[in-house]
Enzyme design. Structure first.
Site, PDB file in Angstrom:
ATOM      1  N   GLY A 107       6.183  -4.139   7.005  1.00 59.25           N
ATOM      2  CA  GLY A 107       6.874  -5.406   7.195  1.00 59.25           C
ATOM      3  C   GLY A 107       6.614  -5.939   8.592  1.00 59.25           C
ATOM      4  O   GLY A 107       5.464  -6.118   9.008  1.00 59.25           O
ATOM      5  N   GLY A 160      17.339  -9.483  -1.892  1.00 64.47           N
ATOM      6  CA  GLY A 160      15.910  -9.762  -1.880  1.00 64.47           C
ATOM      7  C   GLY A 160      15.063  -8.608  -1.381  1.00 64.47           C
ATOM      8  O   GLY A 160      13.856  -8.756  -1.213  1.00 64.47           O
ATOM      9  N   GLU A 163      12.763  -5.658  -5.939  1.00 65.56           N
ATOM     10  CA  GLU A 163      12.321  -6.526  -7.026  1.00 65.56           C
ATOM     11  C   GLU A 163      13.170  -6.277  -8.280  1.00 65.56           C
ATOM     12  O   GLU A 163      13.908  -5.291  -8.367  1.00 65.56           O
ATOM     13  CB  GLU A 163      10.850  -6.251  -7.345  1.00 65.56           C
ATOM     14  CG  GLU A 163       9.907  -6.480  -6.172  1.00 65.56           C
ATOM     15  CD  GLU A 163       9.928  -7.916  -5.678  1.00 65.56           C
ATOM     16  OE1 GLU A 163       9.976  -8.834  -6.520  1.00 65.56           O
ATOM     17  OE2 GLU A 163       9.901  -8.112  -4.453  1.00 65.56           O
ATOM     18  N   ASP A 174       5.267   2.825  -3.700  1.00 59.99           N
ATOM     19  CA  ASP A 174       4.991   1.836  -2.653  1.00 59.99           C
ATOM     20  C   ASP A 174       4.732   2.512  -1.311  1.00 59.99           C
ATOM     21  O   ASP A 174       3.787   2.178  -0.597  1.00 59.99           O
ATOM     22  CB  ASP A 174       6.160   0.862  -2.542  1.00 59.99           C
ATOM     23  CG  ASP A 174       5.976  -0.131  -1.408  1.00 59.99           C
ATOM     24  OD1 ASP A 174       5.179  -1.071  -1.559  1.00 59.99           O
ATOM     25  OD2 ASP A 174       6.631   0.051  -0.357  1.00 59.99           O
ATOM     26  N   LYS A 178       1.173   2.756   1.056  1.00 56.03           N
ATOM     27  CA  LYS A 178       1.131   2.467   2.485  1.00 56.03           C
ATOM     28  C   LYS A 178       0.561   3.647   3.264  1.00 56.03           C
ATOM     29  O   LYS A 178      -0.169   3.463   4.248  1.00 56.03           O
ATOM     30  CB  LYS A 178       2.531   2.103   2.968  1.00 56.03           C
ATOM     31  CG  LYS A 178       3.022   0.788   2.381  1.00 56.03           C
ATOM     32  CD  LYS A 178       4.490   0.538   2.656  1.00 56.03           C
ATOM     33  CE  LYS A 178       4.932  -0.787   2.041  1.00 56.03           C
ATOM     34  NZ  LYS A 178       6.380  -1.041   2.210  1.00 56.03           N
ATOM     35  N   GLY A 274      11.756  -8.183   3.861  1.00 56.53           N
ATOM     36  CA  GLY A 274      12.282  -9.519   4.110  1.00 56.53           C
ATOM     37  C   GLY A 274      11.164 -10.495   4.406  1.00 56.53           C
ATOM     38  O   GLY A 274      10.108 -10.131   4.915  1.00 56.53           O
TER      39      GLY A 274
END
Length: 375
Positions: A107, A160, A163, A174, A178, A274
């Site tokens: 992020g 948010g 999902e 996920d 990464k 975010g």
């Protein structure tokens, strides 16, 4: 230059939303910004291409469109398909284009950006971190506020961070994707098979109560290190003492760590999910490309099968009494219908294989690695 942005028109807080502030910054830098275009409508003379998408279908369609263009930069966020990624990197190099993707990991935390810079002048020995903001938010809510797994997930979705289909997050997939990227940047090795992945789906309120009584905090960790000619790469829950830095990573924050031969341990923390943190990473790569950055991978980056045989930990386990006899236990913490225990040190490869077999026989199991000083 022309920026092509493909975004999902999502709910407020959706991490894929391209904000008005981002568009204003791009225009101020001389970019012509277009939103929500279909891949087939991309002009062939685009100078810069930004792809922000979620999931294999949308993200890959964007990248396929880019591959027919002579664009200077790609920013690829979302579901990175690792077997395709290597081809895309080499295609970008053949075109003389930049290929930067720091928004795909961390992020707003500049993890891959700084890792790539350090790898140019230092030998990176290990990488690790809390790399999924969704699961960290849920684990934090369960442990600090007493929420159930289901309530923590619903709250993360309402904000948010998660999902509507959270499978990739809660399963650890996920975070594993990464870690694949981090290994490629740090070691010049992209693990494409042999990785291990254990998420947080089996973590319960009863587990929270027990580990808190022992002064422990659970975090979902991704880890990678050199392993001969290959690398280790795996994701699993880890139990830390309350005083550990990882225990103080709250809500949707990420913590990324890399260890260099000369620089030692470097730790980065910040917002891991975010729309605004993600947008800041996109802008960071655009700025880096303007200053001449071309790639985040070493020139000789290669694919390999991960080797997790030397990644050894003791594990905290919770399972049924019958299933527990299949594990080599160092100490039993509680016994009865439900057994809680600590295993003898074993490789991550062995623990994950045992867990798979135990569950295949219909038994529930939660396991988490323990830091060595706790054993």
């Amino acid at each position: 230059a022309l920026l092509l942005g493909a975004v999902h028109p999502g709910r407020e807080g959706n991490r894929m939303d391209m904000s008005a502030g981002m568009l204003q910054w791009l225009k101020a830098q001389g970019f012509h910004a277009l939103r929500a275009l279909e891949a087939a409508r991309f002009p062939r003379d685009a100078g810069t291409f930004v792809a922000v998408g979620e999931g294999k279908t949308s993200a890959q369609a964007l990248m396929n469109a880019y591959m027919g263009m002579d664009a200077e930069l790609t920013e690829y966020y979302g579901c990175l398909m690792q077997t395709q990624l290597k081809l895309e990197v080499y295609t970008a190099r053949e075109k003389g284009a930049a290929f930067l993707f720091s928004a795909a990991c961390g992020g707003g935390v500049p993890f891959l950006h700084n890792l790539a810079l350090s790898a140019e002048t230092d030998r990176i020995e290990a990488v690790s971190g809390i790399l999924n903001g969704t699961t960290n938010y849920m684990l934090d809510a369960m442990q600090r506020r007493g929420l159930s797994y289901g309530d923590a997930l619903r709250e993360a979705q309402s904000l948010g961070y998660a999902e509507s289909d959270p499978t990739a997050d809660v399963s650890g997939l996920d975070a594993l994707r990464k870690m694949q990227l981090a290994c490629a940047v740090a070691f010049g090795v992209l693990p494409q098979s042999g990785m291990l992945c254990e998420g947080m789906e089996h973590f319960t309120a009863a587990d929270v109560e027990d580990i808190q009584s022992r002064g422990l905090v659970c975090r979902l960790m991704a880890r990678g290190s050199r392993a001969g000619e290959s690398v280790s790469a795996y994701v699993e829950p880890v139990l830390f003492p309350r005083a550990a830095p990882e225990s103080s990573v709250f809500t949707n924050n990420n913590m990324a760590r890399y260890t260099g031969k000369r620089c030692g341990s470097i730790v980065l923390m910040g917002q891991g999910a975010g729309r605004f943190p993600t947008a800041s990473a996109v802008l960071r790569d655009l700025s880096a490309a303007q200053q001449g950055a071309r790639s985040m991978f070493p020139e000789n980056c290669r694919a390999a099968e991960a080797d997790n045989r030397e990644a050894v930990h003791s594990y905290y386990i919770r399972t049924g009494g019958f299933a527990a006899v299949r594990l080599s236990l160092r100490s039993v913490l509680a016994q009865g219908e439900v057994v809680r225990a600590v295993t003898e040190p074993m490789s991550a490869e062995k623990m994950h294989a045992l867990a798979q077999n135990i569950r295949k026989d219909g038994n529930d199991l939660f396991f988490a690695a323990l830091e060595e000083e706790l054993c």
